[in-house]
Scaffold this motif. Structure first.
Motif, short mmCIF file in Angstrom:
data_model
loop_
_atom_site.label_atom_id
_atom_site.label_comp_id
_atom_site.label_asym_id
_atom_site.label_seq_id
_atom_site.Cartn_x
_atom_site.Cartn_y
_atom_site.Cartn_z
N VAL A 76 0.86 -1.17 0.00
CA VAL A 76 0.00 0.00 0.00
C VAL A 76 0.90 1.23 0.00
CG1 VAL A 76 -1.94 -1.12 1.16
CG2 VAL A 76 -0.15 -0.05 2.53
N ALA A 77 0.29 2.40 -0.10
CA ALA A 77 1.05 3.66 -0.09
C ALA A 77 0.44 4.58 0.95
CB ALA A 77 1.02 4.31 -1.47
N PRO A 78 0.76 4.36 2.24
CA PRO A 78 0.17 5.19 3.30
C PRO A 78 0.49 6.66 3.07
CG PRO A 78 1.29 3.29 4.25
CD PRO A 78 1.68 3.35 2.80
N PRO A 79 -0.41 7.54 3.50
CA PRO A 79 -0.18 8.98 3.30
C PRO A 79 0.88 9.52 4.23
CG PRO A 79 -2.14 8.64 4.61
CD PRO A 79 -1.68 7.26 4.17
N LEU A 80 1.35 10.71 3.91
CA LEU A 80 2.34 11.39 4.73
C LEU A 80 1.64 12.26 5.78
CD1 LEU A 80 4.66 12.53 1.82
CD2 LEU A 80 4.90 10.48 3.24
N ALA A 81 2.25 12.39 6.92
CA ALA A 81 1.72 13.28 7.96
C ALA A 81 2.26 14.69 7.72
CB ALA A 81 2.12 12.79 9.34
N PRO A 226 2.78 -6.62 -8.03
CA PRO A 226 1.94 -5.55 -7.46
C PRO A 226 2.78 -4.63 -6.59
CG PRO A 226 0.85 -7.69 -7.24
CD PRO A 226 2.27 -7.97 -7.68
N ALA A 227 2.68 -3.33 -6.84
CA ALA A 227 3.47 -2.35 -6.09
C ALA A 227 2.64 -1.64 -5.02
CB ALA A 227 4.06 -1.31 -7.04
N ALA A 228 1.36 -1.41 -5.28
CA ALA A 228 0.54 -0.71 -4.29
C ALA A 228 -0.94 -0.86 -4.62
CB ALA A 228 0.89 0.77 -4.23
N ILE A 229 -1.72 -1.17 -3.59
CA ILE A 229 -3.18 -1.10 -3.68
C ILE A 229 -3.57 0.29 -3.20
CG2 ILE A 229 -5.37 -2.10 -2.92
CD1 ILE A 229 -3.67 -4.61 -2.09
N VAL A 230 -4.32 1.01 -4.02
CA VAL A 230 -4.64 2.40 -3.69
C VAL A 230 -6.16 2.56 -3.55
CG1 VAL A 230 -2.57 3.23 -4.87
CG2 VAL A 230 -4.73 3.09 -6.13
#
Length: 338
Positions: A76-81, A226-230
């Motif tokens: 996954v690609a978690p967001p940045l804070a 697979p690189a990221a589920i968005v």
């Protein structure tokens, strides 16, 4: 640039440098995304625009879930804070999130080998299994808003909708090829529903945490992996096996409206192993998703009721699938459970 985001305010909040380029990302029907390049790096900026999913507190909860999934090794690609420690920025009354840019592309089922189809099924099974580990117990949460309700469609309502859509088709001027196909499919679907109206399924079976919108545009590949589920906006509690069937019906549908059943079989076997799903669970899910397809006209509603043609290109294959699936019902079930 249409709907330009407030870049200066956002980049100051995230300490992400100065914008060099900001380009809209075409894919996506409900929210707006941008490929953002700054003096500090490359990012994906998401404008949470869909009113059903744009509550900042709910977005933050989904963000925390994706971070926990990342900790378990799910791609996954978690967001940045940002500077205030939050992962959602509200500027001008609109909610935004900044994610690292993931290099990769989308792949549909026709581009996957059988082995890669099995890998896809294993990935979705792992998502479901890991969500059970990181999310609250199902009994302590409300089911999320979802386009796929647990209650199955009532054919009486569908017959009324078909009549209404046929009236839209008759009024459209000048008539075009889309109108002709829509009329043909509406009449065809009405006949199928009259024939199969007694097969309406009961309420859904076992539920679990699901991604909620697992399809090719929400999965990025880098090379063959697979690189990221968005796009986790539809994360919620739903019958999980139905997500597996629904995803297969999107990934593996051919332009003719047929499913590539050998790839479906490889995908489904891997999904069952990874998710711990039983054949009976998949059998019930196949029936419910088939019924959903028979009663579903969201693409025509967008076209005729909203004047939104973005999904028109999907209509020929999707509408043909319902007809083919009805004819090949037993073969489709067999592909999912054996």
């Amino acid at each position: 640039m249409p709907h330009a985001p407030p870049l200066s305010a956002l980049l100051r909040l995230y300490a992400a440098g100065t914008a060099l380029t900001c380009e809209p990302v075409d894919q996506g029907l409900l929210n707006r995304g941008y490929r953002l390049c700054t003096t500090r790096g490359r990012y994906f900026l998401k404008h949470h625009f869909d009113p059903d999913t744009a509550d900042p507190a709910a977005i933050e909860r989904r963000h925390r879930a994706t971070q926990r999934l990342a900790d378990l090794g799910v791609p996954v690609a978690p967001p940045l804070a940002h500077r205030e420690g939050r992962t959602v920025a509200v500027v001008g009354g609109h909610a935004y999130a900044l994610h690292p840019w993931i290099d990769g592309g989308h792949r549909h089922g026709g581009q996957l080998t059988r082995a890669e189809s099995a890998r896809l099924g294993a990935l979705l099974g792992a998502v479901h299994a890991c969500l059970e580990r990181v999310m609250p117990p199902k009994g302590r949460t409300r089911p999320a808003t979802s386009p796929h309700p647990v209650e199955s469609a009532d054919p009486a309502d569908t017959f009324a909708l078909i009549d209404d859509l046929l009236a839209h088709v008759r009024r459209h001027r000048p008539a075009d090829a889309f109108d002709e196909l829509a009329r043909h499919r509406l009449l065809e679907r009405r006949a199928l529903l009259e024939q199969h109206a007694d097969r309406r399924p009961p309420r859904g079976g076992p539920v679990g945490w699901v991604h909620g919108d697992f399809h090719p545009f929400n999965l990025l590949y880098k090379d063959d992996a697979p690189a990221a589920i968005v796009d986790w906006d539809r994360l919620g509690v739903q019958p999980r096996a139905e997500e597996a069937v629904r995803a297969a019906a999107i990934f593996f549908v051919r332009p003719s409206g047929r499913l590539h059943l050998p790839k479906v079989r490889a995908y489904a076997r891997a999904y069952r192993r990874a998710a711990g799903a039983t054949p009976s669970e998949l059998t019930a899910a196949v029936h419910r998703v088939w019924w959903e397809r028979l009663n579903d006209f969201w693409m025509l509603r967008w076209h005729y009721e909203r004047g939104d043609t973005r999904a028109d290109c999907q209509f020929p294959a999707a509408s043909a699938l319902a007809v083919w699936w009805t004819r090949e019902y037993d073969a489709v079930c067999d592909a999912f459970v054996r």
